[in-house]
Design a protein around this motif. Sequence first.
Motif, PDB file in Angstrom:
ATOM      1  N   THR A 124     -19.451  -7.190 -13.131  1.00 55.05           N
ATOM      2  CA  THR A 124     -19.460  -5.737 -13.350  1.00 55.05           C
ATOM      3  C   THR A 124     -19.910  -4.979 -12.111  1.00 55.05           C
ATOM      4  O   THR A 124     -19.231  -4.057 -11.641  1.00 55.05           O
ATOM      5  CB  THR A 124     -20.374  -5.385 -14.538  1.00 55.05           C
ATOM      6  OG1 THR A 124     -19.822  -5.937 -15.741  1.00 55.05           O
ATOM      7  CG2 THR A 124     -20.500  -3.875 -14.693  1.00 55.05           C
ATOM      8  N   VAL A 125     -21.052  -5.336 -11.553  1.00 50.04           N
ATOM      9  CA  VAL A 125     -21.576  -4.612 -10.392  1.00 50.04           C
ATOM     10  C   VAL A 125     -20.622  -4.744  -9.202  1.00 50.04           C
ATOM     11  O   VAL A 125     -20.376  -3.776  -8.480  1.00 50.04           O
ATOM     12  CB  VAL A 125     -22.980  -5.123 -10.011  1.00 50.04           C
ATOM     13  CG1 VAL A 125     -23.512  -4.364  -8.803  1.00 50.04           C
ATOM     14  CG2 VAL A 125     -23.938  -4.970 -11.183  1.00 50.04           C
ATOM     15  N   GLU A 126     -20.066  -5.918  -9.011  1.00 48.83           N
ATOM     16  CA  GLU A 126     -19.133  -6.143  -7.908  1.00 48.83           C
ATOM     17  C   GLU A 126     -17.926  -5.218  -8.010  1.00 48.83           C
ATOM     18  O   GLU A 126     -17.503  -4.602  -7.021  1.00 48.83           O
ATOM     19  CB  GLU A 126     -18.681  -7.606  -7.920  1.00 48.83           C
ATOM     20  CG  GLU A 126     -17.721  -7.970  -6.807  1.00 48.83           C
ATOM     21  CD  GLU A 126     -17.293  -9.426  -6.855  1.00 48.83           C
ATOM     22  OE1 GLU A 126     -16.369  -9.790  -6.107  1.00 48.83           O
ATOM     23  OE2 GLU A 126     -17.891 -10.206  -7.637  1.00 48.83           O
ATOM     24  N   ILE A 127     -17.359  -5.117  -9.206  1.00 50.21           N
ATOM     25  CA  ILE A 127     -16.179  -4.267  -9.400  1.00 50.21           C
ATOM     26  C   ILE A 127     -16.540  -2.792  -9.265  1.00 50.21           C
ATOM     27  O   ILE A 127     -15.797  -2.003  -8.668  1.00 50.21           O
ATOM     28  CB  ILE A 127     -15.526  -4.559 -10.765  1.00 50.21           C
ATOM     29  CG1 ILE A 127     -14.900  -5.958 -10.748  1.00 50.21           C
ATOM     30  CG2 ILE A 127     -14.475  -3.506 -11.110  1.00 50.21           C
ATOM     31  CD1 ILE A 127     -14.347  -6.411 -12.076  1.00 50.21           C
ATOM     32  N   LEU A 128     -17.684  -2.398  -9.789  1.00 45.73           N
ATOM     33  CA  LEU A 128     -18.125  -1.011  -9.641  1.00 45.73           C
ATOM     34  C   LEU A 128     -18.324  -0.670  -8.167  1.00 45.73           C
ATOM     35  O   LEU A 128     -17.888   0.386  -7.697  1.00 45.73           O
ATOM     36  CB  LEU A 128     -19.419  -0.777 -10.422  1.00 45.73           C
ATOM     37  CG  LEU A 128     -19.328  -0.866 -11.951  1.00 45.73           C
ATOM     38  CD1 LEU A 128     -20.699  -0.680 -12.576  1.00 45.73           C
ATOM     39  CD2 LEU A 128     -18.347   0.163 -12.503  1.00 45.73           C
ATOM     40  N   HIS A 129     -18.978  -1.550  -7.425  1.00 45.48           N
ATOM     41  CA  HIS A 129     -19.165  -1.344  -5.982  1.00 45.48           C
ATOM     42  C   HIS A 129     -17.826  -1.138  -5.281  1.00 45.48           C
ATOM     43  O   HIS A 129     -17.664  -0.203  -4.479  1.00 45.48           O
ATOM     44  CB  HIS A 129     -19.858  -2.567  -5.370  1.00 45.48           C
ATOM     45  CG  HIS A 129     -21.335  -2.419  -5.239  1.00 45.48           C
ATOM     46  ND1 HIS A 129     -21.947  -1.999  -4.091  1.00 45.48           N
ATOM     47  CD2 HIS A 129     -22.324  -2.640  -6.132  1.00 45.48           C
ATOM     48  CE1 HIS A 129     -23.248  -1.960  -4.265  1.00 45.48           C
ATOM     49  NE2 HIS A 129     -23.513  -2.358  -5.498  1.00 45.48           N
ATOM     50  N   LYS A 130     -16.886  -1.998  -5.569  1.00 48.18           N
ATOM     51  CA  LYS A 130     -15.574  -1.957  -4.920  1.00 48.18           C
ATOM     52  C   LYS A 130     -14.903  -0.610  -5.105  1.00 48.18           C
ATOM     53  O   LYS A 130     -14.281  -0.073  -4.175  1.00 48.18           O
ATOM     54  CB  LYS A 130     -14.699  -3.083  -5.492  1.00 48.18           C
ATOM     55  CG  LYS A 130     -13.290  -3.130  -4.925  1.00 48.18           C
ATOM     56  CD  LYS A 130     -12.494  -4.247  -5.588  1.00 48.18           C
ATOM     57  CE  LYS A 130     -11.047  -4.237  -5.130  1.00 48.18           C
ATOM     58  NZ  LYS A 130     -10.251  -5.295  -5.817  1.00 48.18           N
ATOM     59  N   ASN A 131     -15.019  -0.040  -6.296  1.00 50.64           N
ATOM     60  CA  ASN A 131     -14.349   1.226  -6.583  1.00 50.64           C
ATOM     61  C   ASN A 131     -15.170   2.440  -6.160  1.00 50.64           C
ATOM     62  O   ASN A 131     -14.605   3.462  -5.754  1.00 50.64           O
ATOM     63  CB  ASN A 131     -14.014   1.305  -8.065  1.00 50.64           C
ATOM     64  CG  ASN A 131     -12.866   0.402  -8.463  1.00 50.64           C
ATOM     65  OD1 ASN A 131     -11.704   0.753  -8.320  1.00 50.64           O
ATOM     66  ND2 ASN A 131     -13.189  -0.799  -8.937  1.00 50.64           N
ATOM     67  N   LEU A 132     -16.478   2.341  -6.232  1.00 53.45           N
ATOM     68  CA  LEU A 132     -17.323   3.462  -5.842  1.00 53.45           C
ATOM     69  C   LEU A 132     -17.372   3.654  -4.338  1.00 53.45           C
ATOM     70  O   LEU A 132     -17.651   4.749  -3.847  1.00 53.45           O
ATOM     71  CB  LEU A 132     -18.740   3.262  -6.387  1.00 53.45           C
ATOM     72  CG  LEU A 132     -18.883   3.386  -7.903  1.00 53.45           C
ATOM     73  CD1 LEU A 132     -20.252   2.892  -8.354  1.00 53.45           C
ATOM     74  CD2 LEU A 132     -18.651   4.815  -8.364  1.00 53.45           C
ATOM     75  N   GLU A 133     -17.108   2.589  -3.581  1.00 50.97           N
ATOM     76  CA  GLU A 133     -17.104   2.676  -2.122  1.00 50.97           C
ATOM     77  C   GLU A 133     -16.007   3.612  -1.612  1.00 50.97           C
ATOM     78  O   GLU A 133     -16.096   4.151  -0.508  1.00 50.97           O
ATOM     79  CB  GLU A 133     -16.912   1.291  -1.500  1.00 50.97           C
ATOM     80  CG  GLU A 133     -18.146   0.403  -1.597  1.00 50.97           C
ATOM     81  CD  GLU A 133     -17.837  -1.054  -1.314  1.00 50.97           C
ATOM     82  OE1 GLU A 133     -16.681  -1.356  -0.958  1.00 50.97           O
ATOM     83  OE2 GLU A 133     -18.739  -1.896  -1.470  1.00 50.97           O
ATOM     84  N   LYS A 134     -14.974   3.811  -2.421  1.00 52.91           N
ATOM     85  CA  LYS A 134     -13.819   4.600  -1.985  1.00 52.91           C
ATOM     86  C   LYS A 134     -14.090   6.098  -2.001  1.00 52.91           C
ATOM     87  O   LYS A 134     -13.454   6.857  -1.282  1.00 52.91           O
ATOM     88  CB  LYS A 134     -12.614   4.291  -2.884  1.00 52.91           C
ATOM     89  CG  LYS A 134     -12.197   2.832  -2.891  1.00 52.91           C
ATOM     90  CD  LYS A 134     -11.117   2.590  -3.934  1.00 52.91           C
ATOM     91  CE  LYS A 134     -10.748   1.114  -4.043  1.00 52.91           C
ATOM     92  NZ  LYS A 134      -9.755   0.860  -5.104  1.00 52.91           N
ATOM     93  N   SER A 135     -15.005   6.543  -2.850  1.00 52.01           N
ATOM     94  CA  SER A 135     -15.224   7.979  -2.996  1.00 52.01           C
ATOM     95  C   SER A 135     -16.597   8.241  -3.591  1.00 52.01           C
ATOM     96  O   SER A 135     -17.179   7.389  -4.256  1.00 52.01           O
ATOM     97  CB  SER A 135     -14.140   8.579  -3.904  1.00 52.01           C
ATOM     98  OG  SER A 135     -14.338   9.961  -4.074  1.00 52.01           O
ATOM     99  N   ASN A 136     -17.095   9.429  -3.364  1.00 56.22           N
ATOM    100  CA  ASN A 136     -18.398   9.833  -3.893  1.00 56.22           C
ATOM    101  C   ASN A 136     -18.211  10.378  -5.309  1.00 56.22           C
ATOM    102  O   ASN A 136     -18.400  11.561  -5.581  1.00 56.22           O
ATOM    103  CB  ASN A 136     -19.027  10.881  -2.977  1.00 56.22           C
ATOM    104  CG  ASN A 136     -20.469  11.160  -3.338  1.00 56.22           C
ATOM    105  OD1 ASN A 136     -21.192  10.265  -3.768  1.00 56.22           O
ATOM    106  ND2 ASN A 136     -20.889  12.400  -3.176  1.00 56.22           N
TER     107      ASN A 136
END
Length: 379
Positions: free
Chosen positions: A102-114
């Motif tokens: 879960t955290v890995e996938i959230l990180h991956k997507n949150l890195e793209k935008s604020n």
Amino acid sequence: MDKKQLTISVIIPVYNVEKYLVDCLESVVNQTVPFEQIIVINDGSTDNSLSICERYQNNYDNIFLYSQKNQGLAAARNKGMEYVTSKYLIFLDSDDYLAINTVEILHKNLEKSNLDILYFDADIINELDDIEKKNNYDRTSTVISEEISGKEYFSKYYSKGLFVLSACMACFRQKFLKENRISFPVIRAHEDRSFSLQAALEADRVMYIAERLYVRRYRPGSILTNEKNEERWYGFVNSCQLRCSYIIDTINNYTIEQIISLYKCVSNDYGMMNDKLRELEHNSQNEKKLMEYQKNFSESREIILAKYKVLLKEKLENLPLGVTGKKVGIYGTGYHTDQLLAWYQYLCGKIESTLYFLDTYKKTGVEEYQGRPLINVAD
């Protein structure tokens, strides 16, 4: 976004869930990318839940355990938010659990935008013997992954039944919640309804990802399945009233498309509220409350409808239907054309232009619509 700055915490309220708590805690301590904080709020448990939490706290440096007298899920979540220092946070009910990435996938997507909110999906486990449960949390083939405003997201998906009310299927920017003073109303049930609506409507940037990261458990005796008691029913009604009050207070912030979705939202709440209250024991106190709620909702719907009429009139006045002698072609001869003309005359006055109605399948001059001969678009 700098990966070092992108941190995520999870808030887990705990109350008498010793049977399920290990599954929950194992899912958060074994993440492929760790949570910065695992904030556990023991909400006055009387079973073995607290000792289980203490055992995990002793073994993991990122678990922070706090205890309070039993105040309910909403108060426990609010307390947990006070301790969050990470950039983002999620909520996890202690009888549910998370996918280990879960955290890995959230990180991956949150890195793209604020983003203010990142929405995701869930799987379900049904432990109810006599009740079949459909997974309404899986929207992988129906919701588009795009960065839009929360208002657009709500307007686009609410009427399709794709706006999930659960606060557990979203990752929130902590500063966004704090700046907009978004917290859970301290009621004993249905606190997600007002929290999730306000969060969506305040958010500038949200996105959905087609990932089932949460696992929701339907079990006997849980908050989700223990519906039929008076306290929960009035919790539902109070949450609906809070949603309604928020919409009215912010009524000037929405486009006409968003007003339509919000009107449907309030109307649906009104209908469900009446259904639930009718199931209560009929006594003078309940009847008085029912009449009070009905009056409040009726007045609120009228305010929303009045705003819709103002916005619709502004759009209709841009049409050349009031110009005498102006030739205007309108494609279509069905319900939507009927509504367009009816609303124009109701809000703007008499149609002065000369109308021509176009249709794909009907022959020119053979049939009439609104007293005017139809024209085939090919002619």
